[in-house]
Design a protein around this motif. Sequence first.
Motif, PDB file in Angstrom:
ATOM      1  N   CYS A 240      -0.675  -7.911 -12.277  1.00  8.06           N
ATOM      2  CA  CYS A 240      -0.486  -6.533 -11.807  1.00  8.06           C
ATOM      3  C   CYS A 240       0.007  -6.478 -10.364  1.00  8.06           C
ATOM      4  N   MET A 241      -0.739  -7.117  -9.448  1.00 10.89           N
ATOM      5  CA  MET A 241      -0.354  -7.107  -8.034  1.00 10.89           C
ATOM      6  C   MET A 241      -0.375  -8.538  -7.498  1.00 10.89           C
ATOM      7  N   PRO A 242       0.546  -9.375  -7.985  1.00  9.31           N
ATOM      8  CA  PRO A 242       0.503 -10.790  -7.579  1.00  9.31           C
ATOM      9  C   PRO A 242       0.590 -10.949  -6.060  1.00  9.31           C
ATOM     10  N   LYS A 243      -0.228 -11.870  -5.573  1.00  4.27           N
ATOM     11  CA  LYS A 243      -0.365 -12.082  -4.126  1.00  4.27           C
ATOM     12  C   LYS A 243       0.952 -12.390  -3.422  1.00  4.27           C
ATOM     13  N   ASP A 244       1.834 -13.108  -4.129  1.00  4.07           N
ATOM     14  CA  ASP A 244       3.071 -13.488  -3.440  1.00  4.07           C
ATOM     15  C   ASP A 244       3.961 -12.270  -3.176  1.00  4.07           C
ATOM     16  N   VAL A 245       3.764 -11.184  -3.906  1.00  7.85           N
ATOM     17  CA  VAL A 245       4.526  -9.950  -3.638  1.00  7.85           C
ATOM     18  C   VAL A 245       3.687  -8.993  -2.788  1.00  7.85           C
ATOM     19  N   PHE A 246       2.428  -8.807  -3.209  1.00 11.82           N
ATOM     20  CA  PHE A 246       1.558  -7.856  -2.511  1.00 11.82           C
ATOM     21  C   PHE A 246       0.728  -8.606  -1.458  1.00 11.82           C
ATOM     22  N   GLY A 247       1.430  -9.261  -0.555  1.00 19.53           N
ATOM     23  CA  GLY A 247       0.772 -10.052   0.481  1.00 19.53           C
ATOM     24  C   GLY A 247       0.517  -9.226   1.730  1.00 19.53           C
ATOM     25  N   PRO A 248       0.157  -9.904   2.827  1.00 18.33           N
ATOM     26  CA  PRO A 248      -0.194  -9.191   4.062  1.00 18.33           C
ATOM     27  C   PRO A 248       0.958  -8.332   4.598  1.00 18.33           C
ATOM     28  N   ASP A 249       2.199  -8.682   4.263  1.00 20.00           N
ATOM     29  CA  ASP A 249       3.326  -7.916   4.804  1.00 20.00           C
ATOM     30  C   ASP A 249       3.784  -6.789   3.892  1.00 20.00           C
ATOM     31  N   TYR A 250       3.139  -6.655   2.735  1.00 18.83           N
ATOM     32  CA  TYR A 250       3.589  -5.620   1.791  1.00 18.83           C
ATOM     33  C   TYR A 250       3.379  -4.232   2.405  1.00 18.83           C
ATOM     34  N   GLU A 251       4.379  -3.390   2.278  1.00 24.86           N
ATOM     35  CA  GLU A 251       4.279  -2.047   2.870  1.00 24.86           C
ATOM     36  C   GLU A 251       3.767  -1.042   1.847  1.00 24.86           C
ATOM     37  N   PHE A 252       2.505  -0.716   1.958  1.00 20.52           N
ATOM     38  CA  PHE A 252       1.942   0.336   1.115  1.00 20.52           C
ATOM     39  C   PHE A 252       2.374   1.681   1.695  1.00 20.52           C
ATOM     40  N   LEU A 253       2.120   2.742   0.914  1.00 21.28           N
ATOM     41  CA  LEU A 253       2.549   4.063   1.361  1.00 21.28           C
ATOM     42  C   LEU A 253       1.816   4.461   2.642  1.00 21.28           C
ATOM     43  N   PRO A 254       2.526   5.037   3.595  1.00 23.88           N
ATOM     44  CA  PRO A 254       1.834   5.545   4.779  1.00 23.88           C
ATOM     45  C   PRO A 254       0.984   6.766   4.421  1.00 23.88           C
ATOM     46  N   HIS A 255      -0.075   6.999   5.191  1.00 26.19           N
ATOM     47  CA  HIS A 255      -1.036   8.038   4.833  1.00 26.19           C
ATOM     48  C   HIS A 255      -0.380   9.399   4.609  1.00 26.19           C
ATOM     49  N   GLY A 256       0.573   9.728   5.458  1.00 29.44           N
ATOM     50  CA  GLY A 256       1.211  11.054   5.379  1.00 29.44           C
ATOM     51  C   GLY A 256       1.997  11.278   4.092  1.00 29.44           C
ATOM     52  N   GLU A 257       2.329  10.201   3.395  1.00 29.68           N
ATOM     53  CA  GLU A 257       3.110  10.330   2.143  1.00 29.68           C
ATOM     54  C   GLU A 257       2.214  10.544   0.926  1.00 29.68           C
TER      55      GLU A 257
END
Length: 360
Positions: free
Chosen positions: A54-71
Motif C-alpha cells: 500500500c505505502m511501500p517505504k521506498d516511495v513513502f519515505g522521509p522525503d515524501y510530500e504529504f498534503l499540506p494542512h491547508g489543502e
Amino acid sequence: MAKTVIALRDLRSLPIPRLAGEAPQARMADRRARALHDLRISVTDRCNFRCTYCMPKDVFGPDYEFLPHGEILTFEETVRMARIFHGLGTEKIRLTGGEPLMRKGIERLVAMLREALPAVDLTLTTNGSALKAKAAALKAAGLDRVTVSLDSLDDATFRAMNDVDFPVAQFLEGIEAAAAAGLAPVKVNMVVKRGVNDQQVVDMARRFKGTGHIVRFIEFMDVGSTNQWRMDDVIPSAQVAYRISEEFAIEPAEANYTGEVAERWKYRDGSGEFGVISSVTHAFCGTCTRARLSTDGQLFTCLFAQRGYDLKAMMRAGRADEEIRAAVAAIWEARDDHYSEIRTAETARARKVEMSYIGG
Ligand code: SAM
C-alpha cells in the motif's frame, strides 16, 4: 503520485440534471444503473504503517510530500460534503485514509457527522494501532463499527508486512477494545499475497471463528502505481475459500444488501462467517455504489481512477450547497467506470491515484 483533477471550470460545463434547489430523485443512478449508496472519506493521506502493498517505504519515505494542512478538508467542510452526499442517497459513510486515527480530533469529526446525520451508518477502517486508546471515545462519539487490517497472526510476517515492526499482540488488544466498546461486529481485513502470507489463511480463519469478528480475505489489488503489483502475486478468493473448506465445513451465504463488497461464507456449525473480496478475479463493478472523497476534497467514482473532481474548490469558491449537489449528481449520473471488469496488464501498469490518498 498521479493526481489529475478536474478543475472548477470543467465542473461548470457538466450538464446540470435538475434545477438548483429541486429535491433529488429518490434514487440517482449512473450510466450502468448503479445507485449512490456509500461514501468513503479519506481524512488523512498519512499513515504510521508502511504496508508493503500500500505505502511501500521506498516511495513513502522521509522525503515524501504529504498534503499540506491547508489543502486538507476541515471537519466543517467534511460534514458539509457528507450532508450533500446524504441528500443524494448516501446512507453509509466510512472514514478511512491513510490512517484515520492519526487525524487529530477524529472523535470530534465522528461526533459532528453523527449530529449532522443521525441515521447514517458510520464506520471506520483502521490499522488498529491506536484503537485501544480510542475505541471507547469513538463509540461515545457515535461511530457504529470498525474494520481493522491484520495481514497475519504470525508476528514476524505481520511486522514485515506493516514494515514498522508493529506486533500482532498489540493489534489484538485493539480489536478487543473495539469489541468491548461496542464497535461490533469487528471486521478484520487480510490482504492475501502469494508467498508472503497466503500460508496463514486457515490460521486466520481459525483464530476468529466463533469470536463474532468477521475476517475478510482481500485479493491483492493493483491500486495506485507504487506497490509493484503482479497478477502472479494474487491468490484468487476461490482458492482461499477452498483452503478453508478443507479444514471447516462452510457454505455460501446471501449478501446482506445489494452492493456488499465481500462475498459471504458461513461456517456450517453456526460459529460465524468470513468473507472474500475478489476485485481481481471476480469483479463487482456492476454493483459498486461507492463514491470516494480524497483527503483534499476531490471526488473519485472508482478506486482505480486516474482523475478526480475538485469539490473543495467549489466549496472554497463560495458555491452554494445546491450547486455542489447538482455537480455531484451530474458526475454520478455520467459515471461509467468499471475498471475491474476491463483490467489488463496495461491498465494495471497505468498511473492511478494511491489508495492512501483516495481512501481504502
Ligand atoms: N490505514 C487503514 C487500514 O490500514 O485499514 C485504512 C486505509 S487502508 C488503505 C484500507 C484497506 O485497504 C486496508 O484493509 C488495506 O489492507 C487495504 N489495502 C491497501 N492496499 C491494498 C492492495 N494493494 N490490495 C488490497 N487491499 C489493499
